[in-house]
Design an enzyme around this catalytic site. Structure first.
Site, mmCIF file in Angstrom:
data_model
loop_
_atom_site.group_PDB
_atom_site.id
_atom_site.type_symbol
_atom_site.label_atom_id
_atom_site.label_comp_id
_atom_site.label_asym_id
_atom_site.label_seq_id
_atom_site.Cartn_x
_atom_site.Cartn_y
_atom_site.Cartn_z
ATOM 1 N N CYS A 236 -1.758 -0.447 7.412
ATOM 2 C CA CYS A 236 -0.882 0.554 7.371
ATOM 3 C C CYS A 236 -1.053 1.588 8.662
ATOM 4 C CB CYS A 236 -1.385 1.687 6.391
ATOM 5 S SG CYS A 236 -1.261 0.728 4.542
ATOM 6 N N CYS B 212 -5.804 2.176 6.193
ATOM 7 C CA CYS B 212 -6.321 0.772 6.525
ATOM 8 C C CYS B 212 -5.666 0.316 7.753
ATOM 9 C CB CYS B 212 -6.112 -0.098 5.234
ATOM 10 S SG CYS B 212 -4.532 -0.609 5.070
ATOM 11 N N HIS C 208 0.952 -1.123 -0.150
ATOM 12 C CA HIS C 208 0.084 0.093 0.122
ATOM 13 C C HIS C 208 0.837 1.256 -0.073
ATOM 14 C CE1 HIS C 208 -3.784 -2.091 1.910
ATOM 15 N NE2 HIS C 208 -3.380 -2.616 0.688
ATOM 16 N N GLU D 176 1.380 3.888 2.154
ATOM 17 C CA GLU D 176 2.004 3.917 3.270
ATOM 18 C C GLU D 176 3.164 2.863 3.455
ATOM 19 O OE1 GLU D 176 -2.318 5.058 4.028
ATOM 20 O OE2 GLU D 176 -1.223 3.557 3.147
ATOM 21 N N SER E 216 -7.358 7.835 3.857
ATOM 22 C CA SER E 216 -7.316 7.217 4.979
ATOM 23 C C SER E 216 -6.711 5.862 5.331
ATOM 24 C CB SER E 216 -8.954 7.179 5.760
ATOM 25 O OG SER E 216 -9.019 6.984 6.994
#
Length: 145
Positions: free
Chosen positions: A82, A79, A50, A52, A77
């Site tokens: 992350c 998950c 992902h 991040e 936002s």
């Protein structure tokens, strides 16, 4: 707009241009980007890359002090995975481009004493809304639906 959120948006746009999911992130310490990344699940066939996670990976090993003083900027936002990494490394502040299209684990971050700032940035919202409407199957795969 904040230059660091703009850098995260540029990462998201790069991911989209590569055929991936448009989520970008940058990790900032002392007003300097030390790691940047974007969602590369499609590009790398990875279940964990992902935005991040990619930014953390590209930052390389950092001291605990550096992480505690860092701010992570992300276009969407974060998950559960992350957010877990943010908590694990003790990042003290998260700046989120938007949580309109997806509300991640912001409550968990806050419960751990992490400062969470949500911008509801129009560019971030448009990126995700356009992506979700054009590739709903890929979006649903990414968020585990």
């Amino acid at each position: 707009m904040d230059k660091f959120m703009q850098a995260a948006i540029e990462e998201a746009q790069q991911g989209l241009a590569e055929g991936g999911i448009p989520i970008g992130s940058v990790l900032v310490h002392n007003n300097k980007i030390i790691g940047r990344g974007h969602n590369r699940r499609v590009q790398k066939g990875s279940p964990i890359l992902h935005g991040e996670m990619d930014a953390f990976e590209n930052a390389g090993r950092q001291s605990a002090q550096t992480y505690r003083e860092a701010i992570i900027y992300t276009t969407l936002s974060p998950c559960a995975m992350c957010s877990g990494a943010i908590i694990l490394y003790g990042v003290s502040h998260v700046v989120i481009g938007e949580n309109h299209t997806f509300l991640g684990e912001e409550a968990l971050l806050k419960s751990k004493g992490i400062s969470v700032e949500v911008l509801q940035n129009r560019q971030c919202i448009d990126l995700m809304q356009n992506f979700i409407s054009s590739k709903p199957q890929l979006w649903n795969e990414d968020i585990g639906e």
